[in-house]
Design a protein around this motif. Structure first.
Motif, PDB file in Angstrom:
ATOM      1  N   LYS A  94       0.782  -1.234   0.000  1.00 11.92           N
ATOM      2  CA  LYS A  94       0.000   0.000   0.000  1.00 11.92           C
ATOM      3  C   LYS A  94       0.815   1.286   0.000  1.00 11.92           C
ATOM      4  CE  LYS A  94      -3.897  -2.064  -0.197  1.00 11.92           C
ATOM      5  NZ  LYS A  94      -4.673  -1.961  -1.455  1.00 11.92           N
ATOM      6  N   ASP A 161      -8.170   0.581  -1.946  1.00 20.04           N
ATOM      7  CA  ASP A 161      -7.490   1.808  -1.505  1.00 20.04           C
ATOM      8  C   ASP A 161      -8.494   2.847  -1.014  1.00 20.04           C
ATOM      9  OD1 ASP A 161      -4.997   0.777  -2.120  1.00 20.04           O
ATOM     10  OD2 ASP A 161      -5.045   1.532  -4.183  1.00 20.04           O
ATOM     11  N   ASP A 162      -9.698   2.831  -1.559  1.00 19.63           N
ATOM     12  CA  ASP A 162     -10.718   3.791  -1.137  1.00 19.63           C
ATOM     13  C   ASP A 162     -11.067   3.611   0.334  1.00 19.63           C
ATOM     14  OD1 ASP A 162     -10.782   4.754  -3.700  1.00 19.63           O
ATOM     15  OD2 ASP A 162     -12.571   3.619  -4.297  1.00 19.63           O
ATOM     16  N   LEU A 164      -9.015   2.619   2.718  1.00 22.35           N
ATOM     17  CA  LEU A 164      -7.926   3.200   3.503  1.00 22.35           C
ATOM     18  C   LEU A 164      -7.950   4.725   3.419  1.00 22.35           C
ATOM     19  CD1 LEU A 164      -5.032   0.768   2.462  1.00 22.35           C
ATOM     20  CD2 LEU A 164      -6.639   0.549   4.365  1.00 22.35           C
ATOM     21  N   ASP A 165      -8.264   5.264   2.242  1.00 24.42           N
ATOM     22  CA  ASP A 165      -8.336   6.715   2.084  1.00 24.42           C
ATOM     23  C   ASP A 165      -9.463   7.304   2.926  1.00 24.42           C
ATOM     24  OD1 ASP A 165      -6.210   6.701   0.339  1.00 24.42           O
ATOM     25  OD2 ASP A 165      -7.477   6.564  -1.460  1.00 24.42           O
ATOM     26  N   ALA A 166     -10.567   6.578   3.014  1.00 26.56           N
ATOM     27  CA  ALA A 166     -11.690   7.048   3.829  1.00 26.56           C
ATOM     28  C   ALA A 166     -11.284   7.138   5.305  1.00 26.56           C
ATOM     29  CB  ALA A 166     -12.889   6.115   3.669  1.00 26.56           C
ATOM     30  N   ARG A 168      -8.234   7.680   6.361  1.00 30.19           N
ATOM     31  CA  ARG A 168      -7.321   8.823   6.477  1.00 30.19           C
ATOM     32  C   ARG A 168      -8.103  10.130   6.521  1.00 30.19           C
ATOM     33  NH1 ARG A 168      -4.500   5.660   2.343  1.00 30.19           N
ATOM     34  NH2 ARG A 168      -2.702   4.609   3.312  1.00 30.19           N
ATOM     35  N   ILE A 169      -9.140  10.235   5.710  1.00 30.37           N
ATOM     36  CA  ILE A 169      -9.965  11.449   5.709  1.00 30.37           C
ATOM     37  C   ILE A 169     -10.638  11.649   7.060  1.00 30.37           C
ATOM     38  CG2 ILE A 169     -12.044  12.503   4.706  1.00 30.37           C
ATOM     39  CD1 ILE A 169     -11.260  11.172   2.054  1.00 30.37           C
ATOM     40  N   GLU A 174      -1.857   6.384  10.447  1.00 35.64           N
ATOM     41  CA  GLU A 174      -1.529   5.256   9.572  1.00 35.64           C
ATOM     42  C   GLU A 174      -1.462   3.938  10.317  1.00 35.64           C
ATOM     43  OE1 GLU A 174      -1.630   4.116   5.989  1.00 35.64           O
ATOM     44  OE2 GLU A 174      -1.279   6.273   6.288  1.00 35.64           O
TER      45      GLU A 174
END
Length: 270
Positions: A94, A161-162, A164-166, A168-169, A174
């Motif tokens: 990732k 990946d979406d 994980l990005d969600a 982070r948002i 991490e």
């Protein structure tokens, strides 16, 4: 009728094959309860079953110490593999950074090297750093697994990946994403990796045989090997020790057989 005969033949062959494979195990348990004069009889059920073989091997040898050594080594190395292999697999799957593919290929290349070729540099390293005849000296080759890194990387790549990005948002750090989002997605693979790691380290023989010098530091496979070579005429004691040594493996299989089967299936698919 044809289907009935086919089913009967399949079950008959499976039953016969199972009995053939189980017979040595059954004979081992049976012999462990026999008196010395009964060892070479073909009776599956001993005429005069006794537990004195277990009492002798536990009381007259360092069997419990060997058992504890193997248990400590197997548990610690399994925990280490679970932590480091999963973390490295997540990073390789990732994150993007220079040389990532080179590092991954270098890790995979170690899988092509036979263990027998690695024991010499391992032993030289152990001697140089004073690790001979110590827990760390036995454990360090297994604290991280190239196969485990490969397995976890493959499963980590399947995580969107979406997702994980969600996280982070939402402000998650991490390491929190790794623990709370990524690991639950690969739990079947992680369970299988831990089981295989425990079984492999419990049964390890070659490296512990080379790096152990004192009797008290022997692991169970090494201790039983020396005991059997020194007491070849006492098969009832050897079988008693072997029976006790497989108890943890039976417990692991009984409690985690679903994860073992699922892990083998998933590993083959990946």
């Amino acid at each position: 009728m044809k289907k009935g005969w086919k089913s009967f033949l399949v079950y008959f062959l499976l039953t016969a094959g199972s009995l053939i494979m189980l017979f040595p195990f059954i004979w081992m348990i049976s012999t462990s309860f026999k008196l010395p004069l009964e060892v070479f009889t073909l009776d599956i059920i001993p005429e005069n079953p006794t537990i004195q073989n277990y009492q002798k091997i536990i009381g007259d040898t360092l069997f419990l110490k060997w058992f504890l050594n193997s248990l400590i080594i197997a548990i610690i190395t399994t925990l280490s593999v679970a932590i480091f292999d999963t973390l490295v697999g997540y990073i390789l799957a990732k994150f993007s950074f220079p040389g990532k593919n080179i590092i991954f290929v270098a890790i995979l290349s170690t899988l092509m090297i036979p263990t027998e070729m690695l024991v010499i540099p391992w032993y030289m390293m152990s001697t140089e750093f004073g690790w001979v005849d110590s827990y760390w000296g036995i454990m360090f080759p297994g604290v991280i697994s190239a196969f485990g890194i490969f397995l976890m990387r493959q499963f980590m790549e399947s995580i969107p990946d979406d997702l994980l990005d969600a996280a982070r948002i939402d402000g998650m750090r991490e390491f929190g994403i790794f623990v709370k989002v990524a690991i639950p997605q690969v739990r079947p693979a992680l369970s299988a990796l831990c089981i295989f790691s425990f079984l492999g380290n419990w049964n390890a023989f070659l490296w512990p045989l080379l790096v152990i010098e004192s009797t008290g530091m022997r692991t169970l496979p090494v201790g039983l090997a020396f005991f059997s070579s020194e007491n070849q005429e006492y098969w009832e004691l050897i079988m008693a020790g072997a029976t006790i040594s497989v108890i943890p493996l039976i417990i692991v299989f009984l409690f985690f057989q679903k994860q073992i089967i699922k892990g083998i299936v998933l590993t083959g698919m990946k």
